[in-house]
Enzyme design. Sequence first.
Site, PDB file in Angstrom:
ATOM      1  CD  GLU A 185       8.297  -2.693   8.334  1.00  0.00           C
ATOM      2  OE1 GLU A 185       7.586  -3.707   8.203  1.00  0.00           O
ATOM      3  OE2 GLU A 185       9.152  -2.178   7.526  1.00  0.00           O
TER       4      GLU A 185
ATOM      5  CD  GLU B 109      -5.528  -6.078   0.285  1.00  0.00           C
ATOM      6  OE1 GLU B 109      -4.665  -5.997  -0.342  1.00  0.00           O
ATOM      7  OE2 GLU B 109      -5.644  -7.091   0.990  1.00  0.00           O
ATOM      8  NE  ARG B 110      -3.788  -2.619   4.200  1.00  0.00           N
ATOM      9  CZ  ARG B 110      -4.897  -3.500   4.534  1.00  0.00           C
ATOM     10  NH1 ARG B 110      -6.186  -3.410   3.989  1.00  0.00           N
ATOM     11  NH2 ARG B 110      -4.324  -4.753   5.141  1.00  0.00           N
TER      12      ARG B 110
ATOM     13  CG  PHE C 137      -0.097   0.412   2.575  1.00  0.00           C
ATOM     14  CD1 PHE C 137      -0.137   1.851   2.854  1.00  0.00           C
ATOM     15  CD2 PHE C 137       0.482  -0.485   3.426  1.00  0.00           C
ATOM     16  CE1 PHE C 137       0.610   2.261   3.972  1.00  0.00           C
ATOM     17  CE2 PHE C 137       0.995   0.017   4.451  1.00  0.00           C
ATOM     18  CZ  PHE C 137       0.846   1.385   4.702  1.00  0.00           C
TER      19      PHE C 137
ATOM     20  CE  LYS D 265      -2.960  -8.520  -4.355  1.00  0.00           C
ATOM     21  NZ  LYS D 265      -3.279  -7.639  -3.350  1.00  0.00           N
TER      22      LYS D 265
ATOM     23  CB  SER E 213       4.673  -7.335   5.823  1.00  0.00           C
ATOM     24  OG  SER E 213       3.843  -8.291   5.482  1.00  0.00           O
TER      25      SER E 213
ATOM     26  CB  CYS F 131      10.469  -0.290   3.111  1.00  0.00           C
ATOM     27  SG  CYS F 131      11.224   0.444   1.395  1.00  0.00           S
TER      28      CYS F 131
HETATM   29  P1  NAD Z   1       1.543  -6.496   3.023  1.00  0.00           P
HETATM   30  O1  NAD Z   1       2.637  -7.726   2.997  1.00  0.00           O
HETATM   31  O2  NAD Z   1       0.608  -6.582   4.172  1.00  0.00           O
HETATM   32  O3  NAD Z   1       0.777  -6.572   1.586  1.00  0.00           O
HETATM   33  C1  NAD Z   1       1.743  -6.592   0.464  1.00  0.00           C
HETATM   34  C2  NAD Z   1       1.001  -7.290  -0.547  1.00  0.00           C
HETATM   35  O4  NAD Z   1       0.637  -8.550  -0.304  1.00  0.00           O
HETATM   36  C3  NAD Z   1      -0.753  -6.742  -0.770  1.00  0.00           C
HETATM   37  O5  NAD Z   1      -0.682  -6.722  -2.268  1.00  0.00           O
HETATM   38  C4  NAD Z   1      -1.438  -7.614  -0.081  1.00  0.00           C
HETATM   39  O6  NAD Z   1      -2.920  -7.862  -0.600  1.00  0.00           O
HETATM   40  C5  NAD Z   1      -0.638  -9.044  -0.140  1.00  0.00           C
HETATM   41  N1  NAD Z   1      -1.068  -9.769   0.951  1.00  0.00           N
HETATM   42  C6  NAD Z   1      -1.275  -9.568   2.277  1.00  0.00           C
HETATM   43  N2  NAD Z   1      -1.405 -10.704   2.958  1.00  0.00           N
HETATM   44  C7  NAD Z   1      -1.256 -11.698   2.370  1.00  0.00           C
HETATM   45  C8  NAD Z   1      -1.481 -13.102   2.569  1.00  0.00           C
HETATM   46  N3  NAD Z   1      -1.699 -13.694   3.777  1.00  0.00           N
HETATM   47  N4  NAD Z   1      -0.950 -13.786   1.109  1.00  0.00           N
HETATM   48  C9  NAD Z   1      -0.694 -13.386   0.128  1.00  0.00           C
HETATM   49  N5  NAD Z   1      -0.628 -12.227  -0.160  1.00  0.00           N
HETATM   50  C10 NAD Z   1      -1.051 -11.137   0.674  1.00  0.00           C
HETATM   51  O7  NAD Z   1       2.295  -5.234   3.025  1.00  0.00           O
HETATM   52  P2  NAD Z   1       1.828  -3.677   3.182  1.00  0.00           P
HETATM   53  O8  NAD Z   1       1.137  -3.473   4.609  1.00  0.00           O
HETATM   54  O9  NAD Z   1       0.984  -3.314   1.759  1.00  0.00           O
HETATM   55  O10 NAD Z   1       3.324  -2.874   2.928  1.00  0.00           O
HETATM   56  C11 NAD Z   1       3.990  -2.527   4.060  1.00  0.00           C
HETATM   57  C12 NAD Z   1       5.255  -3.675   4.087  1.00  0.00           C
HETATM   58  O11 NAD Z   1       5.844  -3.590   2.993  1.00  0.00           O
HETATM   59  C13 NAD Z   1       6.154  -3.042   5.214  1.00  0.00           C
HETATM   60  O12 NAD Z   1       6.549  -4.200   5.947  1.00  0.00           O
HETATM   61  C14 NAD Z   1       7.370  -2.409   4.459  1.00  0.00           C
HETATM   62  O13 NAD Z   1       8.637  -2.399   4.908  1.00  0.00           O
HETATM   63  C15 NAD Z   1       7.311  -3.327   3.122  1.00  0.00           C
HETATM   64  N6  NAD Z   1       7.866  -2.607   2.157  1.00  0.00           N
HETATM   65  C16 NAD Z   1       9.045  -3.094   1.524  1.00  0.00           C
HETATM   66  C17 NAD Z   1       9.798  -2.359   0.407  1.00  0.00           C
HETATM   67  C18 NAD Z   1      11.000  -3.025   0.122  1.00  0.00           C
HETATM   68  O14 NAD Z   1      11.366  -2.702  -1.178  1.00  0.00           O
HETATM   69  N7  NAD Z   1      11.796  -3.720   0.836  1.00  0.00           N
HETATM   70  C19 NAD Z   1       9.112  -1.284   0.004  1.00  0.00           C
HETATM   71  C20 NAD Z   1       7.969  -0.877   0.349  1.00  0.00           C
HETATM   72  C21 NAD Z   1       7.341  -1.707   1.554  1.00  0.00           C
END
Ligand code: NAD
Length: 499
Positions: A384, A176-177, A149, A173, A226, A281
């Site tokens: 985090e 969804e937020r 998101f 994909k 994450s 991140c």
């Molecule tokens: P998230 O892991 O909750 O979601 C990321 C994606 O995964 C979304 O599209 C979501 O729909 C999907 N998803 C969520 N739960 C899932 C599941 N159980 N099974 C399969 N898919 C699932 O992350 P977020 O809250 O959207 O983003 C924040 C996180 O992203 C933080 O941890 C941040 O550090 C990380 N981030 C990392 C980078 C990097 O380059 N390392 C960059 C941006 C964000």
Amino acid sequence: MQELTHYINGAHVKGSSGRFADVFNPATGEIQAKVPLASAEEVAKAVEIAQNVQPEWAAVNPQRRARVMMKFVALLQRDMDKLAEALSREHGKTLPDAAGDVQRGLEVVEFCIGAPHHLKGEFTDSAGPGIDMYSMKQPLGVTAGITPFNFPAMIPMWMFAPAIVCGNAFILKPSERDPSVPLMLAELMEEAGLPKGVLQVVNGDKEAVDAILHHPVIQSVGFVGSTPIAEYIYGTGCANGKRVQCFGGAKNHMIVMPDADMDQAADALVGAGYGAAGERCMAISVAVPVGDETADRLIEKLVPRVEALKVGPYTSGNDVDYGPVVTAAAKANIERLVQTGIDQGAELVVDGRDFSLQGYEDGFFVGAHLFDRVTTDMDIYKTEIFGPVLSTVRAQSYEEAIGMAMNHEYGNGTAIFTRDGDTARDFANRINIGMVGVNVPIPVPLAYHTFGGWKKSMFGDLNQHGPDAFKFYTRTKTITSRWPSGIKEGGEFSIPVME
Ligand code: NAD
């Protein structure tokens, strides 16, 4: 209530699964739209379309594919304000920060304009008698990306621009937020000349992600989000024979040496710790002053700066430093972690807990928090937080400070503030973290370098954007070729006769 769609084969398509998620305006707390959550069948339909159109797109020469990117850049610039507004409305970040989100994606699209150069193969003349050897970089076919998101414009572009310019079809994909900007980007790519079906957006949650991970036609999966989900996607995608790169969470340390310019360090920490409400991140979430005297001086500089931070809705324009966090659940999680910090003995020197904004009482705003005397066994150090909470861990020596950053399970970014070149060089050489800043708090590499962390912040071999992206989205084919001797011995001047 606005009902969002998928973007399939060049058209907005309503969801057919009957499942939806709420999309909030984080500033007001109101539900502003609902987004369809795709079923496995809806994903399969998009994959079928992608599979049909991809060979024709791959056959378009690289220069023409690059021209689509050129036009796309111009369209992003034309629609910058509109995109930033849509982004802020769903994410909550300030308008200038939202424009930055689009801009950092746009810069990767600009880099992709150089695709004809990056897609050149290698050639060895006369590898053997009459034998030439050459390699081609060919697209993978149908590729997919799952995005978080917190950068709803930048990260989708980091994935789909290189994938598509290499001749692949791409299924996005998004989170969804905040799904509206990804849908707008898909429309703009088509306006730029991309054939229908080459870029499709399938909205959804775990069900859509699992359908992507198990679909045999999908050749590669890119993920940013994450760490627990990154590990799951990496494991499942690899087990299903896909090429996978997953970028996960972070806990970025900024080491402040006694010789650092303390005003500069404090300014850097405030921007890097609290910008975008800490939902980056590459945010700095741990300040590590070296020596108690340095720590005291730093805290003295930080406190008034943190107390002066202006928190508000994006509609206030340039007048706010950061906006709300993305959901009520994110806010509750931050508040819970702050409480663990207090319970476990950290000193809360700026307390943002009673923050409230008149007229926006239902928004997901979180006041700025600053902790001092955090220790490495506390939850606020290990986890985090992804919110406007900066922890200060006092180190007694440079070795203790660098050791702390090296022993943390995450390894996305880090920074050191010092005036001493030798210390900075030593830090850059020894640290086991992917992106390092020297007197630069958020060292996000530019588009023509690559982006990626180490340790639990990255699973896979190749980084995002830069030259690695062209490796990730192509496979190499090597040809060994011999041609029998032909007419080069000379022309025949007498009429050929059978002997
Ligand atoms: P998230 O892991 O909750 O979601 C990321 C994606 O995964 C979304 O599209 C979501 O729909 C999907 N998803 C969520 N739960 C899932 C599941 N159980 N099974 C399969 N898919 C699932 O992350 P977020 O809250 O959207 O983003 C924040 C996180 O992203 C933080 O941890 C941040 O550090 C990380 N981030 C990392 C980078 C990097 O380059 N390392 C960059 C941006 C964000």
